[in-house]
Motif scaffolding. Sequence first.
Motif, short mmCIF file in Angstrom:
data_model
loop_
_atom_site.label_atom_id
_atom_site.label_comp_id
_atom_site.label_asym_id
_atom_site.label_seq_id
_atom_site.Cartn_x
_atom_site.Cartn_y
_atom_site.Cartn_z
N THR A 18 0.75 -0.97 0.24
CA THR A 18 -0.40 0.01 0.14
C THR A 18 1.12 1.44 -0.06
O THR A 18 0.78 2.93 -1.05
CB THR A 18 -0.89 0.22 0.84
OG1 THR A 18 -1.64 -1.11 0.77
CG2 THR A 18 -1.85 1.21 1.03
N SER A 22 1.07 3.66 -2.66
CA SER A 22 0.61 5.33 -2.73
C SER A 22 2.30 6.18 -3.18
O SER A 22 1.98 7.44 -3.16
CB SER A 22 0.32 5.70 -1.02
OG SER A 22 1.93 5.38 -0.33
N HIS A 23 3.34 5.91 -2.75
CA HIS A 23 4.72 6.27 -3.41
C HIS A 23 4.16 6.77 -4.68
O HIS A 23 4.62 8.40 -5.06
CB HIS A 23 5.54 5.48 -3.45
CG HIS A 23 6.58 5.85 -1.98
ND1 HIS A 23 5.70 5.16 -1.15
CD2 HIS A 23 7.57 6.13 -1.72
CE1 HIS A 23 6.57 5.74 -0.38
NE2 HIS A 23 7.71 6.47 -0.58
N THR A 25 1.91 7.25 -6.52
CA THR A 25 -0.01 7.63 -6.77
C THR A 25 -0.44 8.55 -5.97
O THR A 25 -0.27 9.68 -5.96
CB THR A 25 -0.97 6.70 -6.82
OG1 THR A 25 -0.89 6.34 -5.70
CG2 THR A 25 -0.14 5.66 -8.24
N TRP A 26 -1.75 8.60 -5.26
CA TRP A 26 -1.93 9.86 -4.59
C TRP A 26 -1.22 10.65 -3.44
O TRP A 26 -1.31 11.70 -3.10
CB TRP A 26 -3.19 9.51 -3.93
CG TRP A 26 -3.08 7.87 -2.83
CD1 TRP A 26 -3.03 8.54 -1.43
CD2 TRP A 26 -3.56 6.96 -3.02
NE1 TRP A 26 -2.94 7.75 -0.56
CE2 TRP A 26 -2.58 6.10 -1.77
CE3 TRP A 26 -3.12 5.64 -3.62
CZ2 TRP A 26 -2.97 4.92 -0.97
CZ3 TRP A 26 -3.10 4.55 -3.68
CH2 TRP A 26 -2.77 4.47 -2.69
N ALA A 27 0.12 9.72 -2.57
CA ALA A 27 0.45 10.85 -2.10
C ALA A 27 2.30 10.93 -2.56
O ALA A 27 3.22 11.23 -1.34
CB ALA A 27 0.26 9.59 -0.47
N ARG A 28 2.23 10.91 -3.54
CA ARG A 28 4.05 10.94 -4.11
C ARG A 28 4.34 12.63 -3.59
O ARG A 28 5.32 12.63 -2.87
CB ARG A 28 3.41 11.29 -5.56
CG ARG A 28 5.04 11.19 -6.11
CD ARG A 28 4.87 10.56 -7.76
NE ARG A 28 5.56 10.54 -8.67
CZ ARG A 28 5.74 10.22 -9.84
NH1 ARG A 28 4.44 9.74 -10.45
NH2 ARG A 28 5.97 10.36 -10.79
N GLN A 29 3.43 13.64 -3.76
CA GLN A 29 3.40 14.62 -2.83
C GLN A 29 4.12 15.09 -1.57
O GLN A 29 5.24 15.42 -0.96
CB GLN A 29 3.20 15.90 -3.25
CG GLN A 29 3.04 16.23 -4.64
CD GLN A 29 4.32 17.15 -5.31
OE1 GLN A 29 4.80 18.07 -4.50
NE2 GLN A 29 4.38 16.07 -6.66
N GLU A 30 3.38 14.13 -0.57
CA GLU A 30 3.53 14.05 0.10
C GLU A 30 5.34 13.20 0.63
O GLU A 30 6.25 13.40 1.81
CB GLU A 30 2.59 13.20 1.76
CG GLU A 30 0.59 14.14 1.53
CD GLU A 30 1.42 14.90 2.14
OE1 GLU A 30 1.37 14.62 3.57
OE2 GLU A 30 -0.20 16.02 2.09
#
Length: 131
Positions: A18, A22-23, A25-30
């Motif tokens: 997970t 996320s790295h 896709t959706w949490a790349r900026q975080e």
Amino acid sequence: MSVPRTIGRLALGAFLLTAGISHLTWARQEFLAQVPDWVPLDGDTVVIASGFVEVGLGGALIGLPGRRVAVGWLTAAFFVAIFPGNISQYVTHTDAFGLNDDRSRAIRLLFQPLLVLWALWATGAWRDRRR
């Protein structure tokens, strides 16, 4: 392997899958906010590479039970290798993942060693090393 260790290994594998996805896709900026400035590579490249490593480790924890000890050591080493990013987030007061104050960032630092221990325990790597 005991049932609790097997469950722990599978859960850690799912966690890493997970996180890796996320790295990418959706949490790349975080995750990009956690790449220290002193890393001599493009931050996005680091995030993508670490995402692929996490997907690989997660998949190996789940799909390669016969190689669990080696994968456990690799996973623990990975958690050690990314720890400077967590330290950097604390030192530079960078907000990411809802860690918007120094207290929450400091508490997160305490969890990284637990991830290392989880990887070693759930795979039997530490026990195998002592033999």
